[in-house]
Design an enzyme around this catalytic site. Structure first.
Site, PDB file in Angstrom:
ATOM      1  N   ASP A   1       6.425  -5.549   6.851  1.00  6.42           N
ATOM      2  CA  ASP A   1       5.055  -5.007   6.895  1.00  6.42           C
ATOM      3  C   ASP A   1       4.156  -6.048   6.235  1.00  6.42           C
ATOM      4  O   ASP A   1       3.685  -5.874   5.123  1.00  6.42           O
ATOM      5  CB  ASP A   1       5.049  -3.676   6.137  1.00  6.42           C
ATOM      6  CG  ASP A   1       3.701  -2.977   6.178  1.00  6.42           C
ATOM      7  OD1 ASP A   1       2.752  -3.527   6.745  1.00  6.42           O
ATOM      8  OD2 ASP A   1       3.612  -1.872   5.607  1.00  6.42           O
TER       9      ASP A   1
ATOM     10  N   ASP B   1       0.822  -1.218   0.000  1.00  7.55           N
ATOM     11  CA  ASP B   1       0.000   0.000   0.000  1.00  7.55           C
ATOM     12  C   ASP B   1       0.854   1.265   0.000  1.00  7.55           C
ATOM     13  O   ASP B   1       0.363   2.345  -0.309  1.00  7.55           O
ATOM     14  CB  ASP B   1      -0.931  -0.001   1.216  1.00  7.55           C
ATOM     15  CG  ASP B   1      -0.158  -0.288   2.500  1.00  7.55           C
ATOM     16  OD1 ASP B   1       0.471   0.636   3.034  1.00  7.55           O
ATOM     17  OD2 ASP B   1      -0.162  -1.452   2.959  1.00  7.55           O
TER      18      ASP B   1
ATOM     19  N   THR C   1       1.223  -9.390   6.008  1.00  8.16           N
ATOM     20  CA  THR C   1      -0.058  -9.926   6.440  1.00  8.16           C
ATOM     21  C   THR C   1       0.208 -10.859   7.630  1.00  8.16           C
ATOM     22  O   THR C   1       1.345 -11.001   8.085  1.00  8.16           O
ATOM     23  CB  THR C   1      -0.706 -10.700   5.272  1.00  8.16           C
ATOM     24  OG1 THR C   1       0.290 -11.559   4.696  1.00  8.16           O
ATOM     25  CG2 THR C   1      -1.204  -9.768   4.184  1.00  8.16           C
ATOM     26  N   ASP C   2      -0.835 -11.517   8.108  1.00 12.96           N
ATOM     27  CA  ASP C   2      -0.679 -12.393   9.274  1.00 12.96           C
ATOM     28  C   ASP C   2      -0.008 -13.724   8.859  1.00 12.96           C
ATOM     29  O   ASP C   2       0.104 -14.018   7.675  1.00 12.96           O
ATOM     30  CB  ASP C   2      -2.062 -12.615   9.901  1.00 12.96           C
ATOM     31  CG  ASP C   2      -2.573 -11.325  10.521  1.00 12.96           C
ATOM     32  OD1 ASP C   2      -2.051 -10.950  11.581  1.00 12.96           O
ATOM     33  OD2 ASP C   2      -3.445 -10.674   9.915  1.00 12.96           O
TER      34      ASP C   2
HETATM   35  N1  SAM Z   1      -0.520  -3.596   8.001  1.00 17.55           N
HETATM   36  C1  SAM Z   1      -1.006  -4.778   7.523  1.00 17.55           C
HETATM   37  C2  SAM Z   1      -1.443  -5.735   8.547  1.00 17.55           C
HETATM   38  O1  SAM Z   1      -0.873  -5.840   9.629  1.00 17.55           O
HETATM   39  O2  SAM Z   1      -2.433  -6.394   8.295  1.00 17.55           O
HETATM   40  C3  SAM Z   1      -0.152  -5.313   6.445  1.00 17.55           C
HETATM   41  C4  SAM Z   1      -0.345  -4.450   5.261  1.00 17.55           C
HETATM   42  S1  SAM Z   1       0.463  -4.777   3.782  1.00 17.55           S
HETATM   43  C5  SAM Z   1      -0.907  -4.540   2.705  1.00 17.55           C
HETATM   44  C6  SAM Z   1       0.793  -6.522   3.749  1.00 17.55           C
HETATM   45  C7  SAM Z   1       1.341  -6.968   2.413  1.00 17.55           C
HETATM   46  O3  SAM Z   1       2.181  -8.104   2.566  1.00 17.55           O
HETATM   47  C8  SAM Z   1       0.276  -7.387   1.396  1.00 17.55           C
HETATM   48  O4  SAM Z   1       0.220  -6.442   0.358  1.00 17.55           O
HETATM   49  C9  SAM Z   1       0.725  -8.758   0.898  1.00 17.55           C
HETATM   50  O5  SAM Z   1       0.547  -8.942  -0.496  1.00 17.55           O
HETATM   51  C10 SAM Z   1       2.197  -8.732   1.300  1.00 17.55           C
HETATM   52  N2  SAM Z   1       2.794 -10.069   1.406  1.00 17.55           N
HETATM   53  C11 SAM Z   1       2.241 -11.188   1.938  1.00 17.55           C
HETATM   54  N3  SAM Z   1       3.109 -12.206   1.838  1.00 17.55           N
HETATM   55  C12 SAM Z   1       4.234 -11.726   1.252  1.00 17.55           C
HETATM   56  C13 SAM Z   1       5.483 -12.305   0.879  1.00 17.55           C
HETATM   57  N4  SAM Z   1       5.736 -13.589   1.104  1.00 17.55           N
HETATM   58  N5  SAM Z   1       6.397 -11.500   0.290  1.00 17.55           N
HETATM   59  C14 SAM Z   1       6.159 -10.186   0.060  1.00 17.55           C
HETATM   60  N6  SAM Z   1       4.987  -9.592   0.385  1.00 17.55           N
HETATM   61  C15 SAM Z   1       4.035 -10.348   0.970  1.00 17.55           C
END
Ligand code: SAM
Length: 285
Positions: A157, A86, A159-160
């Site tokens: 930063d 984002d 996802t879970d």
């Molecule tokens: N602040 C948020 C939360 O705690 O829920 C996280 C926001 S940010 C949008 C999380 C991002 O991590 C997502 O856009 C997702 O596509 C990315 N993501 C998930 N797994 C990933 C990976 N293995 N490598 C890089 N990005 C990843």
């Protein structure tokens, strides 16, 4: 009839937000993405049914992920963000004039493209900054190949720890982060909400220690739409002095860099490392 977005991430409880206007919905290559407007928190981004940010409270999370490690380190020209498509963290990182290179490694290009289009106030002009470099890749794979010692600060930063984000919580990934950090560099990670994600902080800090970091801890922030009360941000470094930098020193560094937060202040940063016993005891020794 009002449509409700109901997040059922946690066992036994749910968070619900009205979807007053659904702006965009798509099954991307990697996850279910929805952007909607809520009358209280503004525009909301959710992935796989989980709130990622709202324009009403994103500043808390993004300021604390970006400003705390950079100002603790003092000098942090090279920063990488894993996830964070984002652009909210990237924007706060680039507020620091001492940052000369900010790499953002995001798995899902759609998150970047759709956030730039529908959540422009979150990223601002960050993606157009000449110091920013966008890499579309799995963060764990990218980190495994990163040059040793190339970064002063790493920010996860993510996802879970379910779905594509799970690899970003492993000891193997953290060990790659440690290799990619310059001596005395800092890694901070999205650490979950301990009241509703029991075991997550212990898992993260255990894996950070297993990865070889000698100073592992956490600091706190309250992000209302990360349901369940105070959230933890994991901290790892080999320099224990960095999480004890005084508010006075932080204030001088922030003034020199022109940093002013809506949530972050020097005093908030210094206090954020004070953990109530029920959280401190979850940090594996
Ligand atoms: N602040 C948020 C939360 O705690 O829920 C996280 C926001 S940010 C949008 C999380 C991002 O991590 C997502 O856009 C997702 O596509 C990315 N993501 C998930 N797994 C990933 C990976 N293995 N490598 C890089 N990005 C990843």
């Amino acid at each position: 009839m009002t449509e409700w977005f109901t997040e059922t991430l946690h066992d036994g409880v749910a968070q619900a937000l009205t979807m007053d206007d659904v702006v965009f919905r798509e099954r991307t290559e990697h996850q279910d993405l929805v952007i909607f407007d809520n009358r209280l928190f503004g525009r909301v981004l959710a992935l796989d049914g989980v709130v990622q940010l709202t324009t009403g409270d994103e500043f808390v999370y993004h300021e604390m992920l970006a400003h705390v490690p950079i100002l603790a380190r003092g000098r942090a020209p090279r920063v990488a963000i894993i996830g964070g498509g984002d652009g909210g963290t990237l924007r706060r990182v680039l507020e620091h004039p001492g940052v000369t290179e900010a790499v953002l490694v995001e798995l899902d290009r759609s998150v970047v493209d759709l956030s730039r289009r529908w959540l422009a106030e979150v990223c601002g002009a960050a993606f157009d900054d000449p110091r920013a470099r966008l890499v579309i890749a799995d963060g764990a794979r990218w980190m495994a190949e990163a040059a040793p010692g190339g970064f002063d600060v790493l920010i996860v930063d993510s996802t879970d720890p379910i779905g594509p984000g799970a690899v970003l919580f492993t000891a193997e990934f953290y060990a790659a982060c440690r290799r990619a950090l310059a001596p005395g560099g800092v890694l901070v990670v999205q650490g979950g909400v301990p009241a509703v994600q029991p075991g997550e902080l212990a898992m993260i800090t255990g894996n950070l220690r297993q990865a070889g970091f000698t100073d592992v801890g956490a600091y706190l922030a309250v992000v209302p739409t990360y349901y369940g009360g105070v959230m933890t941000l994991g901290w790892a470094s080999d320099n224990p002095a960095l999480r004890r930098v005084s508010a006075e020193v932080l204030a001088d560094r922030a003034a020199a860099a022109g940093i002013a937060g809506r949530y972050w202040t020097p005093e908030v940063q210094a206090a954020s490392f004070a953990l109530p016993p029920w959280i401190a005891e979850q940090i594996a020794a």
